[in-house]
Design an enzyme around this catalytic site. Structure first.
Site, PDB file in Angstrom:
ATOM      1  CG  HIS A 175      -1.963   1.071   1.073  1.00 57.06           C
ATOM      2  ND1 HIS A 175      -2.420   1.661  -0.088  1.00 57.06           N
ATOM      3  CD2 HIS A 175      -2.987   1.185   2.041  1.00 57.06           C
ATOM      4  CE1 HIS A 175      -3.283   2.467   0.159  1.00 57.06           C
ATOM      5  NE2 HIS A 175      -3.773   1.962   1.568  1.00 57.06           N
ATOM      6  CG  HIS A 178      -5.482   5.541  -0.582  1.00 51.15           C
ATOM      7  ND1 HIS A 178      -6.097   4.662  -0.382  1.00 51.15           N
ATOM      8  CD2 HIS A 178      -5.476   5.778  -1.964  1.00 51.15           C
ATOM      9  CE1 HIS A 178      -6.735   4.275  -1.584  1.00 51.15           C
ATOM     10  NE2 HIS A 178      -6.434   4.985  -2.654  1.00 51.15           N
ATOM     11  CE1 TYR A 180      -3.562   5.894   5.752  1.00 50.88           C
ATOM     12  CE2 TYR A 180      -4.274   4.700   3.646  1.00 50.88           C
ATOM     13  CZ  TYR A 180      -4.810   5.419   5.050  1.00 50.88           C
ATOM     14  OH  TYR A 180      -6.133   5.762   5.062  1.00 50.88           O
TER      15      TYR A 180
END
Length: 354
Positions: A175, A178, A180
Site C-alpha cells: 500500500h 492514499h 500513507y
C-alpha cells in the site's frame, strides 16, 4: 466470451477472472487479529464469484495501523487467523491477496464512525511517524523518522510478507497510496527531507523502492507482487501521472507484476473530480506508457463499464469496493449480463439453470 471473465495469469498464479475485491478497512480487529467478521466479509465475495479477494490494509507494525482496530500481519497469531480465511477463499476458487500497509502520520485515529480524530496515547493511541514532522490536517503531528529508521522499514514489510506466505495468501499488494507512509515519502507535497530519502524524484522514491526490493527478495518468486499507488495528488506541484509512469517502470524492474492505480490522499484540501470511472485514465496511462499491467479502481459500478475498462486495454483488472458491499454477488450478476458462464459455484448450479 467476456473479457472481464477471462483468466489473468501473473507469474504462476492463474486468477480466474478480472473482477477483484479492493481492500476495504473494517476497523473490526482485536490486537490486529482478524475474526469472524473478516471471515464472513471476505468469504461472501468469494462465493459471489470474485476472481481475487484482497484483504484490507494490514499493518506491518502496531504503530502502522490506521486505527487501534485495524488488522495486522506483524505476528504469528495474526497469520494463523488469516489462514482460516484464505483456506475458505481457496475452497471457493478465488485467489487470496492481502495489502501490507503502514499509515505513517495518518495512523492512531478513531474509526470513521467515531469521528476519525487522533487517538491520544492515554486512550490507547501512539505517537505517529512519517517522512516529515508536519501533520495531516487536524491530526496529531508525527515524529520525522531518522535516516536509520527509514532504512529499517523494508524489513518490517519483508517480515509481514513472510507471514503472508504462511497465512496462505497467493499475492501481496504493498500500500503505497492514499497519503500513507510510502506516499508520504514520494509526494513532493509531504516529503521535506534533506537526506538521501528526500529532495529530488530519486530521493523521494528511494524508501518505497527499498521496501519493494526487501519484499520481492522474500516473497516466493512464483507469486505476484502488486503495488497500489496514488497516481496523482490532484494538487498543483504534487505527484502526477507522469511521475507514476516513471515510478511504475522502476517497480517493474524490481519485480512488481501489477500497479493498482488509485489517486489522492496526500493532503486534506485536494479537489478531486469524483465521477464514474474517474481514476481509470491513470491506470490506462501507466499501462500504456510504462508497459506494466494495471488495475483500475474508483466508481466502477456496472458490468458494461467494467467490461469496457478491460476490453479497451485501460486496465487488466477492475477492483470494486462499495459496489461489492451493496451486492457481494455482483460478479455473478455481471456474468449473467455479459453472457459469461464460467464462474458459477457448483452450489449455485440450480439457480444458473433456472
Amino acid at each position: 466470451m467476456s473479457h472481464l471473465f477471462e483468466p489473468l495469469k501473473l507469474r504462476d498464479v492463474a486468477i480466474p477472472n478480472r473482477v477483484w475485491v479492493s481492500p476495504m478497512c473494517q476497523y473490526s480487529a482485536i490486537d490486529g487479529v482478524p475474526g469472524d467478521w473478516h471471515f464472513v466479509h471476505l468469504g461472501q465475495f468469494a462465493t459471489g464469484g470474485a476472481g481475487l479477494v484482497m484483504a484490507e490494509a494490514s499493518a506491518v507494525a502496531p504503530e502502522g495501523r490506521i486505527s487501534p482496530a485495524d488488522a495486522g500481519l506483524w505476528n504469528d497469531e495474526q497469520a494463523t487467523a488469516w489462514r482460516r480465511i484464505t483456506d475458505f477463499l481457496h475452497q471457493q476458487g478465488s485467489t487470496a491477496a492481502v495489502q501490507l500497509a503502514h499509515a505513517g502520520r495518518k495512523a492512531s485515529t478513531e474509526a470513521p464512525w467515531d469521528g476519525g480524530a487522533s487517538v491520544p496515547e492515554s486512550a490507547g493511541g501512539w505517537r505517529t511517524i512519517s517522512s516529515t514532522d508536519a501533520a495531516f490536517g487536524e491530526l496529531a503531528a508525527p515524529r520525522a523518522l531518522t535516516e536509520a529508521e527509514v532504512a529499517a522499514l523494508p524489513e518490517q514489510f519483508a517480515a509481514s510478507a513472510r507471514r503472508a506466505e504462511a497465512a496462505g495468501f497467493d499475492a501481496v499488494e504493498l500500500h503505497f497510496a492514499h497519503g500513507y507512509l510510502a506516499h508520504q515519502f514520494y509526494s513532493p507535497l509531504i516529503n521535506d527531507r534533506t537526506d538521501r530519502y528526500g529532495g529530488d524524484f530519486a530521493g523521494r522514491v528511494r524508501a518505497p523502492l527499498e521496501i519493494v526490493d526487501a519484499v520481492r527478495a522474500v516473497w516466493p518468486q512464483e507469486r505476484p507482487l502488486l503495488v497500489r499507488i496514488s497516481a496523482t495528488d490532484w494538487v498543483d506541484g504534487g505527484w502526477t501521472g507522469e511521475d507514476s509512469v516513471r515510478l511504475a517502470k522502476l517497480l517493474a524492474e524490481r519485480g512488481v507484476d501489477l500497479v493498482d492505480a488509485s489517486t489522492g490522499g496526500a493532503v486534506p484540501d485536494a479537489r478531486i473530480p469524483v465521477g464514474a470511472g474517474y481514476q481509470v485514465r491513470f491506470a490506462r496511462q501507466v499501462r500504456a506508457e510504462a508497459g506494466v499491467p494495471t488495475g483500475a479502481v474508483g466508481l466502477i459500478t456496472s458490468p458494461e463499464q467494467a467490461e469496457e475498462v478491460v476490453s479497451s486495454g485501460s486496465a487488466d483488472a477492475v477492483l470494486l469496493a462499495r459496489e461489492l458491499l451493496r451486492d457481494p454477488h455482483w460478479p455473478l450478476h455481471a456474468a449473467d449480463r455479459l453472457h459469461a458462464d464460467n464462474i458459477w459455484p457448483r452450489q449455485y448450479g440450480r439457480a444458473r439453470r433456472a
